[in-house]
Design a protein around this motif. Structure first.
Motif, short mmCIF file in Angstrom:
data_model
loop_
_atom_site.label_atom_id
_atom_site.label_comp_id
_atom_site.label_asym_id
_atom_site.label_seq_id
_atom_site.Cartn_x
_atom_site.Cartn_y
_atom_site.Cartn_z
N GLN A 143 15.04 26.09 -25.21
CA GLN A 143 14.04 27.09 -24.83
C GLN A 143 12.70 26.82 -25.50
OE1 GLN A 143 16.30 30.85 -25.65
NE2 GLN A 143 15.33 31.49 -23.75
N GLN A 144 12.75 26.61 -26.80
CA GLN A 144 11.51 26.39 -27.54
C GLN A 144 10.83 25.09 -27.12
OE1 GLN A 144 9.86 28.37 -29.21
NE2 GLN A 144 8.36 27.12 -30.30
N LEU A 145 11.61 24.04 -26.88
CA LEU A 145 11.04 22.77 -26.45
C LEU A 145 10.30 22.93 -25.12
CD1 LEU A 145 10.68 19.71 -26.60
CD2 LEU A 145 12.96 19.45 -25.58
N PHE A 146 10.92 23.58 -24.15
CA PHE A 146 10.28 23.72 -22.85
C PHE A 146 9.10 24.68 -22.89
CE2 PHE A 146 14.39 21.97 -21.31
CZ PHE A 146 13.86 20.87 -20.67
N ARG A 147 9.17 25.66 -23.75
CA ARG A 147 8.00 26.54 -23.93
C ARG A 147 6.82 25.75 -24.49
NH1 ARG A 147 11.25 31.61 -26.72
NH2 ARG A 147 12.15 32.48 -24.80
N LEU A 148 7.10 24.91 -25.48
CA LEU A 148 6.03 24.09 -26.06
C LEU A 148 5.45 23.11 -25.04
CD1 LEU A 148 7.43 23.23 -29.61
CD2 LEU A 148 5.32 24.47 -29.11
N LEU A 149 6.33 22.50 -24.25
CA LEU A 149 5.87 21.57 -23.22
C LEU A 149 4.95 22.28 -22.23
CD1 LEU A 149 9.17 19.60 -22.61
CD2 LEU A 149 7.00 18.57 -23.30
N GLN A 150 5.32 23.49 -21.87
CA GLN A 150 4.51 24.26 -20.92
C GLN A 150 3.18 24.67 -21.54
OE1 GLN A 150 5.30 24.67 -17.78
NE2 GLN A 150 3.51 25.90 -17.25
N GLN A 151 3.23 25.13 -22.79
CA GLN A 151 2.02 25.60 -23.46
C GLN A 151 1.02 24.47 -23.71
OE1 GLN A 151 3.63 27.39 -26.99
NE2 GLN A 151 4.56 29.10 -25.87
N THR A 152 1.54 23.28 -24.03
CA THR A 152 0.68 22.15 -24.37
C THR A 152 0.42 21.24 -23.18
OG1 THR A 152 2.57 20.78 -25.04
CG2 THR A 152 1.53 22.14 -26.75
N HIS A 153 1.03 21.54 -22.03
CA HIS A 153 0.91 20.70 -20.82
C HIS A 153 1.33 19.26 -21.10
CE1 HIS A 153 -1.12 24.10 -19.05
NE2 HIS A 153 -2.07 24.06 -19.96
N GLY A 154 2.31 19.09 -22.00
CA GLY A 154 2.82 17.76 -22.26
C GLY A 154 1.87 16.84 -23.01
N ALA A 155 0.85 17.40 -23.65
CA ALA A 155 -0.20 16.57 -24.26
C ALA A 155 0.13 16.08 -25.66
CB ALA A 155 -1.51 17.36 -24.30
N GLU A 156 1.22 16.58 -26.26
CA GLU A 156 1.57 16.17 -27.62
C GLU A 156 2.56 15.01 -27.59
OE1 GLU A 156 0.06 17.27 -30.15
OE2 GLU A 156 -0.91 19.08 -29.38
N THR A 157 2.83 14.45 -28.76
CA THR A 157 3.76 13.32 -28.87
C THR A 157 5.19 13.82 -28.93
OG1 THR A 157 3.73 13.34 -31.29
CG2 THR A 157 2.03 12.03 -30.17
N VAL A 158 6.12 12.91 -28.66
CA VAL A 158 7.55 13.23 -28.79
C VAL A 158 7.86 13.62 -30.23
CG1 VAL A 158 9.90 12.34 -28.59
CG2 VAL A 158 8.18 11.71 -26.88
N GLU A 159 7.24 12.94 -31.17
CA GLU A 159 7.44 13.25 -32.58
C GLU A 159 7.03 14.69 -32.88
OE1 GLU A 159 6.11 11.54 -37.00
OE2 GLU A 159 5.12 10.82 -35.18
N TYR A 160 5.93 15.13 -32.31
CA TYR A 160 5.46 16.50 -32.52
C TYR A 160 6.48 17.51 -32.00
CZ TYR A 160 2.94 20.86 -31.68
OH TYR A 160 2.58 22.18 -31.65
N TYR A 161 6.93 17.33 -30.76
CA TYR A 161 7.88 18.28 -30.17
C TYR A 161 9.18 18.32 -30.98
CZ TYR A 161 4.74 18.34 -26.15
OH TYR A 161 3.65 18.49 -25.34
#
Length: 249
Positions: A143-161
């Protein structure tokens, strides 16, 4: 062409992006290019309002050319990736850049009151909420991973997520490849491109931030959509359905 779209009930907000209905009431074939958006769809096709094929798509990493014949209709549910685990309860990796044919009566769609769009949506909302109530509790890391992906529009690194959800990069990528057919980095790139469509529709052909430079952006855009920013902005003959239906801000 008649196109309708609406949001799901609140209980399904993390799992369903939207419901949609497309009706070619003309006597001509309509041709569209569907752009990758990071979602997957359940699609029910109709010939003059008589139900035909039911199909489940996977994630698309490239553009898809679609032709809608005269008097043909399509109904779709656009899912987020979490829905694969908690609504469909299946992997969609085998459908990556393809589709899977489902039974005619999948989710009892053959009993729904098509073409009454609002009534169909209401019944499907109830049906999916009932599935959710019987499902196992959601994994909070997912849940948290997909929320972050949605909030950041996928702009962060895999390491960040990975660091934000306390889940190793290796485990995340294993999960993505097994369930969806691609690694997280590739999926994030699709989300980042999709987020740029609004800017492009508004005439900003180089979106603010998220890309090292314009050449990298254009390269990624051509790879995943087959077109450059100008093609998308011009959207001749309303070819790009998502851009046509996207509200202009």
């Amino acid at each position: 062409m008649v196109y309708k779209e609406c949001k799901p009930s609140v209980q399904l907000a993390e799992l369903v992006r939207s419901y949609w209905w497309l009706d070619n009431a003309s006597d001509q074939q309509l041709d569209f290019t569907i752009l990758p958006d990071g979602c997957f769809d359940l699609i029910v096709s109709f010939d003059n309002y008589r139900q035909g094929e039911v199909s489940l798509t996977g994630i698309w990493s490239q553009q898809v050319e679609v032709s809608i014949q005269p008097n043909q209709q399509l109904f779709g549910i656009r899912f987020t990736l979490l829905a694969a685990d908690y609504l469909l309860q299946q992997k969609i990796s085998d459908c990556y850049n393809s589709e899977e044919i489902k039974p005619y009566d999948f989710w009892q769609v053959n009993e729904l009151p098509f073409p009454a769009f609002e009534a169909v949506v209401a019944k499907l909302n109830d049906y999916m909420v009932s599935i959710l109530e019987k499902s196992k509790a959601m994994d909070t890391r997912k849940q948290q991973l997909f929320r972050l992906l949605q909030q950041t529009h996928g702009a962060e690194t895999v390491e960040y997520y990975a660091s934000q959800v306390f889940w190793s990069q290796r485990q995340i990528n294993r999960y993505f490849k097994d369930r969806f057919g691609l690694p997280l980095k590739s999926y994030a790139k699709i989300l980042k491109l999709f987020a740029s469509y609004e800017s492009i529709k508004g005439g900003r052909l180089y979106p603010d931030g998220n890309y090292f430079d314009q050449s990298h952006f254009i390269k990624d855009l051509k790879k995943h959509t087959g077109n450059n920013p100008t093609d998308l902005f011009e959207n001749k003959n309303d070819r790009f359905l998502q851009l046509t239906t996207l509200p202009k801000k």
